[in-house]
Design a protein around this motif. Structure first.
Motif, PDB file in Angstrom:
ATOM      1  N   HIS A 167       0.802  -1.225   0.000  1.00  0.00           N
ATOM      2  CA  HIS A 167       0.000   0.000   0.000  1.00  0.00           C
ATOM      3  C   HIS A 167       0.835   1.276   0.000  1.00  0.00           C
ATOM      4  O   HIS A 167       0.321   2.351  -0.273  1.00  0.00           O
ATOM      5  CB  HIS A 167      -0.897   0.012   1.235  1.00  0.00           C
ATOM      6  CG  HIS A 167      -0.132   0.081   2.531  1.00  0.00           C
ATOM      7  ND1 HIS A 167       0.469  -1.011   3.101  1.00  0.00           N
ATOM      8  CD2 HIS A 167       0.146   1.119   3.354  1.00  0.00           C
ATOM      9  CE1 HIS A 167       1.071  -0.661   4.225  1.00  0.00           C
ATOM     10  NE2 HIS A 167       0.890   0.633   4.405  1.00  0.00           N
ATOM     11  N   LYS A 168       2.124   1.169   0.280  1.00  0.00           N
ATOM     12  CA  LYS A 168       2.937   2.389   0.422  1.00  0.00           C
ATOM     13  C   LYS A 168       3.043   3.196  -0.867  1.00  0.00           C
ATOM     14  O   LYS A 168       3.011   4.441  -0.809  1.00  0.00           O
ATOM     15  CB  LYS A 168       4.311   2.020   0.962  1.00  0.00           C
ATOM     16  CG  LYS A 168       4.294   1.606   2.426  1.00  0.00           C
ATOM     17  CD  LYS A 168       5.693   1.425   2.978  1.00  0.00           C
ATOM     18  CE  LYS A 168       5.628   1.070   4.472  1.00  0.00           C
ATOM     19  NZ  LYS A 168       6.984   0.892   5.051  1.00  0.00           N
ATOM     20  N   PRO A 169       3.183   2.570  -2.041  1.00  0.00           N
ATOM     21  CA  PRO A 169       3.214   3.389  -3.264  1.00  0.00           C
ATOM     22  C   PRO A 169       1.952   4.235  -3.442  1.00  0.00           C
ATOM     23  O   PRO A 169       2.011   5.352  -3.952  1.00  0.00           O
ATOM     24  CB  PRO A 169       3.363   2.351  -4.377  1.00  0.00           C
ATOM     25  CG  PRO A 169       4.061   1.210  -3.728  1.00  0.00           C
ATOM     26  CD  PRO A 169       3.491   1.159  -2.337  1.00  0.00           C
ATOM     27  N   PHE A 170       0.807   3.706  -3.007  1.00  0.00           N
ATOM     28  CA  PHE A 170      -0.432   4.479  -3.111  1.00  0.00           C
ATOM     29  C   PHE A 170      -0.391   5.691  -2.171  1.00  0.00           C
ATOM     30  O   PHE A 170      -0.858   6.779  -2.525  1.00  0.00           O
ATOM     31  CB  PHE A 170      -1.631   3.595  -2.779  1.00  0.00           C
ATOM     32  CG  PHE A 170      -1.956   2.593  -3.845  1.00  0.00           C
ATOM     33  CD1 PHE A 170      -2.669   2.964  -4.972  1.00  0.00           C
ATOM     34  CD2 PHE A 170      -1.537   1.270  -3.728  1.00  0.00           C
ATOM     35  CE1 PHE A 170      -2.985   2.048  -5.967  1.00  0.00           C
ATOM     36  CE2 PHE A 170      -1.843   0.344  -4.708  1.00  0.00           C
ATOM     37  CZ  PHE A 170      -2.553   0.725  -5.831  1.00  0.00           C
ATOM     38  N   ILE A 171       0.155   5.477  -0.980  1.00  0.00           N
ATOM     39  CA  ILE A 171       0.260   6.594  -0.033  1.00  0.00           C
ATOM     40  C   ILE A 171       1.179   7.677  -0.587  1.00  0.00           C
ATOM     41  O   ILE A 171       0.871   8.876  -0.538  1.00  0.00           O
ATOM     42  CB  ILE A 171       0.775   6.083   1.326  1.00  0.00           C
ATOM     43  CG1 ILE A 171      -0.249   5.136   1.957  1.00  0.00           C
ATOM     44  CG2 ILE A 171       1.063   7.251   2.266  1.00  0.00           C
ATOM     45  CD1 ILE A 171       0.215   4.493   3.246  1.00  0.00           C
ATOM     46  N   GLN A 172       2.330   7.251  -1.128  1.00  0.00           N
ATOM     47  CA  GLN A 172       3.260   8.218  -1.704  1.00  0.00           C
ATOM     48  C   GLN A 172       2.622   8.974  -2.868  1.00  0.00           C
ATOM     49  O   GLN A 172       2.769  10.198  -2.992  1.00  0.00           O
ATOM     50  CB  GLN A 172       4.521   7.493  -2.167  1.00  0.00           C
ATOM     51  CG  GLN A 172       5.348   6.906  -1.033  1.00  0.00           C
ATOM     52  CD  GLN A 172       6.447   5.993  -1.529  1.00  0.00           C
ATOM     53  OE1 GLN A 172       6.358   5.433  -2.627  1.00  0.00           O
ATOM     54  NE2 GLN A 172       7.491   5.822  -0.728  1.00  0.00           N
ATOM     55  N   ALA A 173       1.884   8.255  -3.714  1.00  0.00           N
ATOM     56  CA  ALA A 173       1.232   8.897  -4.861  1.00  0.00           C
ATOM     57  C   ALA A 173       0.175   9.887  -4.409  1.00  0.00           C
ATOM     58  O   ALA A 173       0.024  10.969  -4.991  1.00  0.00           O
ATOM     59  CB  ALA A 173       0.613   7.832  -5.763  1.00  0.00           C
ATOM     60  N   ALA A 174      -0.571   9.523  -3.370  1.00  0.00           N
ATOM     61  CA  ALA A 174      -1.601  10.431  -2.865  1.00  0.00           C
ATOM     62  C   ALA A 174      -0.971  11.702  -2.307  1.00  0.00           C
ATOM     63  O   ALA A 174      -1.489  12.810  -2.509  1.00  0.00           O
ATOM     64  CB  ALA A 174      -2.422   9.733  -1.788  1.00  0.00           C
ATOM     65  N   MET A 175       0.152  11.568  -1.605  1.00  0.00           N
ATOM     66  CA  MET A 175       0.828  12.738  -1.043  1.00  0.00           C
ATOM     67  C   MET A 175       1.349  13.648  -2.144  1.00  0.00           C
ATOM     68  O   MET A 175       1.165  14.868  -2.104  1.00  0.00           O
ATOM     69  CB  MET A 175       1.958  12.289  -0.122  1.00  0.00           C
ATOM     70  CG  MET A 175       1.484  11.571   1.137  1.00  0.00           C
ATOM     71  SD  MET A 175       2.824  10.800   2.081  1.00  0.00           S
ATOM     72  CE  MET A 175       3.695  12.257   2.666  1.00  0.00           C
TER      73      MET A 175
END
Length: 452
Positions: free
Chosen positions: A330-338
């Motif tokens: 899930h971390k790539p999604f968090i980075q993309a959202a930020m």
């Protein structure tokens, strides 16, 4: 500092740097009180009729406001409706003329409409909000926080708390100013204070906390931050646009800090206190950044709302692009959202830099964005019904639809929303005997008219 925290801090700094270069490039006019006591921001049609100002010389009079330009010159802006058209006439005033106008307004209002000297345009919405919070949160939070067990006592406490959520603010604001800016920031404090209270409790107690203590902290912080938000907006004389900008950036900082905490694995490794501390700092940094941004802009409430929609679109776009890369975890999604939120913030600021969207127009933009997402999602469902794993196609269709809906509604109102000082082709200058309606020395008989 962990790499994830550096990433979050860098993202927030990038956002502020991206919108900073134009902070001094935009000509600004600041609304100032139209009376000597500093209590009356505008004279509307009802007040003008009560005190006998403007209505005789200005058929269709709607409101009058006083503005100070960057060079300290003063302009009286009078809005009327003539033959279905909204017209703004701007009358330059000398310092002596403005003082004479203020003296006359103070005298007439004090003698004929003393209650009008208190701006309470946002009071109804403040009371509605506090009452809804009482019914939905305070009413049950107090019995939980105090560990009540008797059912009848719990029911009675709920009803008393819910009713008090109306009557206490009603009594406290009876003779106090309640502008829309005060209401917006108070409501932000009341709602986000619930989250902040839980975070403060977690910071103090760690993983073993929760339960009654967290509920009590949430309720207490909600009340304290609601009062603090009202006091801040009142002291700083914040407009509804400035207050909403602070709220938007506060959420921006809070959610990016939540993302940073997850990237740093604070919650997966039992470091809840560190995560709570980062989120509280992120929220505070966001509100501070919002206050700085609002001080260099002249956002209306509609502008701030359109900017918020752009931030959400940026987040959505980041998630869509990442989904197509088929990431692990899930971390790539968090980075993309930020990253998407940063891009959306910078884009939103650019889109509303020279506009003044009304409340209604901003609602239309929001509805257009949501409707576009629904249309895109519906189209995606129809065209990919034969594909078993069509999740990525549906997200893409929904994202494209929301972006097109935003763009279409934004563009449809853009011409109207352009600020008067940037649309030189629609200015008309002429000598105006209507300036005599002000009946104050230093008011020049020059009419500067703007029609749209």
């Amino acid at each position: 500092m962990r790499p994830a925290l550096r990433h979050a801090a860098g993202a927030m700094l990038l956002a502020l740097l991206a919108i900073a270069p134009a902070s001094t490039a935009r000509a600004q006019e600041t609304q100032v009180p139209i009376d000597r006591a500093g209590r009356i921001e505008r004279i509307d049609a009802r007040l003008a009729a009560r005190v006998g100002l403007f209505t005789g010389r200005y058929p269709g009079f709607q409101e009058a406001r006083l503005f100070r330009a960057a060079d300290s010159s003063l302009v009286l802006e009078i809005t009327t409706i003539q033959k279905g058209q909204l017209t703004r006439e701007r009358l330059p005033l000398s310092a002596a003329g403005a003082d004479s106008l203020r003296a006359r307004v103070t005298m007439l209002v004090g003698a004929l409409a003393p209650s009008a000297a208190v701006n309470q345009e946002g009071r109804v919405w403040l009371l509605v909000s506090s009452t809804l919070l009482g019914v939905s949160f305070y009413g049950w939070a107090l019995p939980v926080a105090t560990d009540m067990t008797d059912g009848q006592v719990i029911a009675g406490t709920y009803l008393l708390t819910a009713g008090g959520s109306f009557f206490l603010p009603f009594a406290a604001t009876g003779t106090q100013p309640v502008s829309y800016g005060m209401t917006n920031l108070a409501l932000y404090g009341m709602t986000r204070g619930i989250v902040h209270g839980v975070l403060i409790h977690d910071l103090a107690t760690g993983p073993e906390g929760g339960g009654r203590g967290a509920t009590g902290a949430a309720m207490g912080a909600s009340i304290v931050e609601g009062v603090a938000g009202y006091a801040w907006a009142r002291k700083a004389n914040l407009s509804s646009g400035a207050a909403t900008t602070i709220a938007n950036l506060g959420d921006f900082g809070l959610l990016n800090a939540l993302g940073a905490s997850n990237l740093a694995d604070y919650y997966d490794t039992g470091r809840q206190r560190d995560g709570s501390a980062v989120m509280l700092l992120g929220s505070a940094a966001g509100m501070f950044g919002g206050a700085q941004l609002a001080a260099h802009r002249a956002y209306s409430y509609g502008d701030a709302t359109v900017m918020r929609d752009a931030i959400l679109l940026g987040v959505f776009a980041g998630l869509m692009v990442t989904d197509w890369s088929v990431p692990e975890g899930h971390k790539p999604f968090i980075q993309a959202a930020m990253v998407g939120s940063v891009v959306g913030l910078a884009a939103g600021d650019f889109l509303v830099r020279d506009t003044e969207f009304t409340n209604g127009q901003s609602v239309m933009v929001t509805l257009g964005t949501l409707a576009g997402a629904a249309v895109g999602l519906g189209f995606g469902n129809i065209t990919t019904s034969h594909i078993d794993d069509n999740g990525r196609y549906l997200m893409t269709a929904s994202m494209v639809g929301s972006a097109l809906g935003f763009a279409a509604t934004y563009r449809s109102f853009l011409r109207e929303a352009k600020r008067a000082q940037t649309d030189r082709s629609s200015w008309r200058l002429e000598l105006s005997p209507a300036a005599l309606a002000v009946n104050a020395p230093g008011v020049y008989p020059l009419r500067i008219e703007y029609r749209y």
